[in-house]
Design a protein around this motif. Structure first.
Motif, PDB file in Angstrom:
ATOM      1  N   GLN A 140       0.836  -1.203   0.000  1.00  0.00           N
ATOM      2  CA  GLN A 140       0.000   0.000   0.000  1.00  0.00           C
ATOM      3  C   GLN A 140       0.869   1.250   0.000  1.00  0.00           C
ATOM      4  O   GLN A 140       0.551   2.240  -0.672  1.00  0.00           O
ATOM      5  CB  GLN A 140      -0.920   0.006   1.224  1.00  0.00           C
ATOM      6  N   SER A 141       1.967   1.202   0.751  1.00  0.00           N
ATOM      7  CA  SER A 141       2.888   2.328   0.795  1.00  0.00           C
ATOM      8  C   SER A 141       3.453   2.614  -0.589  1.00  0.00           C
ATOM      9  O   SER A 141       3.587   3.780  -0.999  1.00  0.00           O
ATOM     10  CB  SER A 141       4.016   2.047   1.783  1.00  0.00           C
ATOM     11  N   LEU A 142       3.784   1.556  -1.330  1.00  0.00           N
ATOM     12  CA  LEU A 142       4.329   1.717  -2.679  1.00  0.00           C
ATOM     13  C   LEU A 142       3.281   2.305  -3.622  1.00  0.00           C
ATOM     14  O   LEU A 142       3.574   3.224  -4.401  1.00  0.00           O
ATOM     15  CB  LEU A 142       4.811   0.359  -3.190  1.00  0.00           C
ATOM     16  N   TRP A 143       2.049   1.798  -3.529  1.00  0.00           N
ATOM     17  CA  TRP A 143       0.973   2.325  -4.370  1.00  0.00           C
ATOM     18  C   TRP A 143       0.700   3.789  -4.030  1.00  0.00           C
ATOM     19  O   TRP A 143       0.416   4.608  -4.922  1.00  0.00           O
ATOM     20  CB  TRP A 143      -0.298   1.495  -4.186  1.00  0.00           C
ATOM     21  N   ALA A 144       0.769   4.143  -2.757  1.00  0.00           N
ATOM     22  CA  ALA A 144       0.533   5.529  -2.346  1.00  0.00           C
ATOM     23  C   ALA A 144       1.589   6.461  -2.930  1.00  0.00           C
ATOM     24  O   ALA A 144       1.284   7.585  -3.353  1.00  0.00           O
ATOM     25  CB  ALA A 144       0.528   5.624  -0.820  1.00  0.00           C
ATOM     26  N   LYS A 145       2.822   6.006  -2.966  1.00  0.00           N
ATOM     27  CA  LYS A 145       3.898   6.815  -3.546  1.00  0.00           C
ATOM     28  C   LYS A 145       3.677   7.010  -5.039  1.00  0.00           C
ATOM     29  O   LYS A 145       3.945   8.088  -5.585  1.00  0.00           O
ATOM     30  CB  LYS A 145       5.250   6.153  -3.282  1.00  0.00           C
ATOM     31  N   VAL A 146       3.196   5.975  -5.709  1.00  0.00           N
ATOM     32  CA  VAL A 146       2.895   6.084  -7.143  1.00  0.00           C
ATOM     33  C   VAL A 146       1.790   7.110  -7.363  1.00  0.00           C
ATOM     34  O   VAL A 146       1.869   7.956  -8.265  1.00  0.00           O
ATOM     35  CB  VAL A 146       2.487   4.717  -7.724  1.00  0.00           C
ATOM     36  N   LEU A 147       0.744   7.060  -6.536  1.00  0.00           N
ATOM     37  CA  LEU A 147      -0.367   8.002  -6.662  1.00  0.00           C
ATOM     38  C   LEU A 147       0.101   9.432  -6.400  1.00  0.00           C
ATOM     39  O   LEU A 147      -0.236  10.355  -7.154  1.00  0.00           O
ATOM     40  CB  LEU A 147      -1.486   7.623  -5.685  1.00  0.00           C
ATOM     41  N   ALA A 148       0.868   9.620  -5.338  1.00  0.00           N
ATOM     42  CA  ALA A 148       1.377  10.955  -5.029  1.00  0.00           C
ATOM     43  C   ALA A 148       2.273  11.467  -6.156  1.00  0.00           C
ATOM     44  O   ALA A 148       2.219  12.649  -6.527  1.00  0.00           O
ATOM     45  CB  ALA A 148       2.151  10.925  -3.707  1.00  0.00           C
ATOM     46  N   GLY A 149       3.085  10.576  -6.718  1.00  0.00           N
ATOM     47  CA  GLY A 149       3.953  10.967  -7.825  1.00  0.00           C
ATOM     48  C   GLY A 149       3.165  11.372  -9.057  1.00  0.00           C
ATOM     49  O   GLY A 149       3.526  12.318  -9.759  1.00  0.00           O
ATOM     50  N   GLU A 150       2.076  10.665  -9.321  1.00  0.00           N
ATOM     51  CA  GLU A 150       1.253  10.983 -10.480  1.00  0.00           C
ATOM     52  C   GLU A 150       0.541  12.318 -10.294  1.00  0.00           C
ATOM     53  O   GLU A 150       0.359  13.073 -11.257  1.00  0.00           O
ATOM     54  CB  GLU A 150       0.226   9.863 -10.714  1.00  0.00           C
ATOM     55  N   VAL A 151       0.124  12.614  -9.076  1.00  0.00           N
ATOM     56  CA  VAL A 151      -0.513  13.902  -8.804  1.00  0.00           C
ATOM     57  C   VAL A 151       0.467  15.044  -9.056  1.00  0.00           C
ATOM     58  O   VAL A 151       0.115  16.079  -9.627  1.00  0.00           O
ATOM     59  CB  VAL A 151      -1.031  13.953  -7.346  1.00  0.00           C
ATOM     60  N   GLN A 152       1.728  14.844  -8.671  1.00  0.00           N
ATOM     61  CA  GLN A 152       2.741  15.886  -8.835  1.00  0.00           C
ATOM     62  C   GLN A 152       3.260  15.972 -10.264  1.00  0.00           C
ATOM     63  O   GLN A 152       3.505  17.064 -10.778  1.00  0.00           O
ATOM     64  CB  GLN A 152       3.915  15.625  -7.890  1.00  0.00           C
ATOM     65  N   ARG A 153       3.410  14.787 -10.908  1.00  0.00           N
ATOM     66  CA  ARG A 153       3.966  14.746 -12.260  1.00  0.00           C
ATOM     67  C   ARG A 153       3.101  13.831 -13.124  1.00  0.00           C
ATOM     68  O   ARG A 153       3.418  12.641 -13.281  1.00  0.00           O
ATOM     69  CB  ARG A 153       5.410  14.232 -12.234  1.00  0.00           C
ATOM     70  N   PRO A 154       2.003  14.339 -13.651  1.00  0.00           N
ATOM     71  CA  PRO A 154       1.109  13.501 -14.465  1.00  0.00           C
ATOM     72  C   PRO A 154       1.870  12.803 -15.581  1.00  0.00           C
ATOM     73  O   PRO A 154       2.695  13.404 -16.276  1.00  0.00           O
ATOM     74  CB  PRO A 154       0.107  14.518 -15.030  1.00  0.00           C
ATOM     75  N   GLY A 155       1.621  11.509 -15.727  1.00  0.00           N
ATOM     76  CA  GLY A 155       2.304  10.718 -16.745  1.00  0.00           C
ATOM     77  C   GLY A 155       3.586  10.075 -16.276  1.00  0.00           C
ATOM     78  O   GLY A 155       4.276   9.409 -17.053  1.00  0.00           O
ATOM     79  N   SER A 156       3.918  10.238 -14.992  1.00  0.00           N
ATOM     80  CA  SER A 156       5.180   9.682 -14.486  1.00  0.00           C
ATOM     81  C   SER A 156       5.142   8.163 -14.370  1.00  0.00           C
ATOM     82  O   SER A 156       6.182   7.508 -14.391  1.00  0.00           O
ATOM     83  CB  SER A 156       5.524  10.297 -13.124  1.00  0.00           C
TER      84      SER A 156
END
Length: 326
Positions: A140-156
C-alpha cells in the motif's frame, strides 16, 4: 498564451480519487444487488412452498416432496445470505484499502502545490481498480507513492507499469528495492532517467557475479519474470568520461556523463596519461522502462559493501568515482 495555475496537491489528489473511485462504483453496488437477489429468491421460495402445501392436501406423497423441496429452498436462502455477507465484507475491505492508500498519498503530498490539470481518467480507473485489492501495508505504501507521484507529475507512471505493480508480490518488491539500491541511474535531469543498470563489476551477472549482494541468477530471473529487468544480463552502456591531460587541465572533447548512485550524483574521471581508450562500457543488468518508472518511488537502502566494490571496480580501470557537488 497558456496559463498553468498551481493548486494545493491535496485538492488535486481529491480529483484523482473522485475520478478513479467513480470507475469502480459497480462493485460498491454489489451488496445492494445481492440483497435484491436474495429477496427475489425468498419470494420465489415462499411461492413454491405455498404451491406445495396445496398439492400436499391433494396428494398423499406431497409430504416427502415438501420436505425435500423445503430443504432445497432453505439451502438456497442460506447460500444467498452467505454470498451477500461475503460480498459486503469484500467491499468493506476494498474501501478500507483505498482509504489507506489515499491517506498515505495525502501525507506524502503535504502542503505541496501542483499544476491544475485534468486527471487521466483511464489511468485513475486502472489505478483504483487495482489498488482496492492491495491489503499489504508495505505494498500500500508503494501504491501511495505512485499516486502521489502521479498527482505531482502527471504521466510519471504508465498504465503498463500499473499492470506490473499489480502482480508484484511483497518478496519481489523487497528484491527490487535491493536492486535499485545498487543501481547506476544515468539521468537527463531529476525527472528523466535515460538508463538504469546494476554493474556486473567486471564479470557476468548471469554467472552469479552479483551473488554476494543477493542478486544471484535465480533472483535476476525473478525480476525478469516480473517485467523489471531486461533478459540480457550483460548488456552495456557507454559512459563518456571527463579526460584530464598531463597538465591537469580538463579537456571536454565530449560532455562527461554523470549518474546517480545511492541518491548522490557522480562523475567518472581519469588521467589520459594512461593511454587507454576514452569510451567506457559499463556492463550489467538493465531495468525495463516500467522498472525505471517504479524506481522513482523506491526508498533506497544502504549498500556499503557494493559501494566499495563499485569504487574499486572503476579504480582498477584507472577511473575515479567523483561526487558532483554543484
Amino acid at each position: 498564451m497558456e496559463i498553468n495555475l498551481s493548486i494545493p496537491a491535496i485538492e488535486k489528489l481529491l480529483d484523482y480519487a473522485a475520478s478513479g473511485i467513480g470507475s469502480i462504483a459497480g462493485p460498491y453496488l454489489a451488496p445492494w444487488k445481492a440483497r435484491q437477489e436474495a429477496k427475489s429468491k425468498l419470494i420465489a421460495a415462499e411461492g413454491d412452498a405455498n404451491i406445495l402445501t396445496l398439492q400436499a392436501k391433494a396428494q398423499a406423497q406431497a409430504r416427502d416432496m415438501l420436505i425435500s423441496q423445503d430443504t432445497n429452498v432453505t439451502g438456497e436462502l442460506t447460500i444467498a445470505s452467505a454470498v451477500e455477507q461475503r460480498i459486503q465484507f469484500q467491499e468493506q475491505k476494498r474501501q478500507i484499502n483505498i482509504k489507506s492508500v489515499v491517506q498515505q498519498a495525502a501525507d506524502q503530498l503535504g502542503d505541496k502545490e501542483v499544476t491544475d490539470s485534468e486527471p487521466d481518467h483511464d489511468w485513475t480507473a486502472r489505478f483504483f481498480n487495482e489498488v482496492q485489492d492491495v491489503s499489504s501495508e508495505e505494498m500500500q505504501s508503494l501504491w501511495a507513492k505512485v499516486l502521489a507521484g502521479e498527482v505531482q507529475r502527471p504521466g510519471s507512471t504508465s498504465i503498463r507499469t500499473l499492470g506490473i505493480l499489480k502482480n508484484l508480490d511483497r518478496n519481489t518488491a523487497q528484491l527490487f528495492r535491493k536492486f535499485c539500491s545498487v543501481c547506476m541511474f544515468c539521468t537527463l535531469d531529476a525527472n528523466h532517467i535515460l538508463d538504469a543498470r546494476v554493474p556486473s563489476l567486471g564479470g557476468n551477472a548471469a554467472s552469479n557475479t552479483l551473488k554476494s549482494y543477493d542478486l544471484d541468477f535465480s533472483a535476476l530471473n525473478r525480476l525478469n519474470e516480473s517485467g523489471l529487468i531486461i533478459p540480457d544480463y550483460n548488456s552495456w552502456l557507454d559512459y563518456t568520461v571527463l579526460s584530464i591531460n598531463s597538465n591537469d587541465e580538463p579537456q571536454f572533447d565530449r560532455l562527461p556523463m554523470t549518474f546517480n548512485f545511492q541518491d548522490r550524483r557522480w562523475m567518472l574521471i581519469r588521467d589520459v596519461q594512461h593511454g587507454q581508450k576514452k569510451d567506457i562500457k559499463v556492463h550489467g543488468v538493465a531495468m525495463t522502462l516500467s522498472a525505471i518508472e517504479l524506481s522513482k518511488v523506491i526508498e533506497l537502502q544502504p549498500m556499503e559493501n557494493f559501494s566499495q566494490a563499485l569504487s574499486k571496480y572503476f579504480r582498477d580501470q584507472k577511473l575515479i568515482m567523483t561526487e558532483v557537488t554543484s
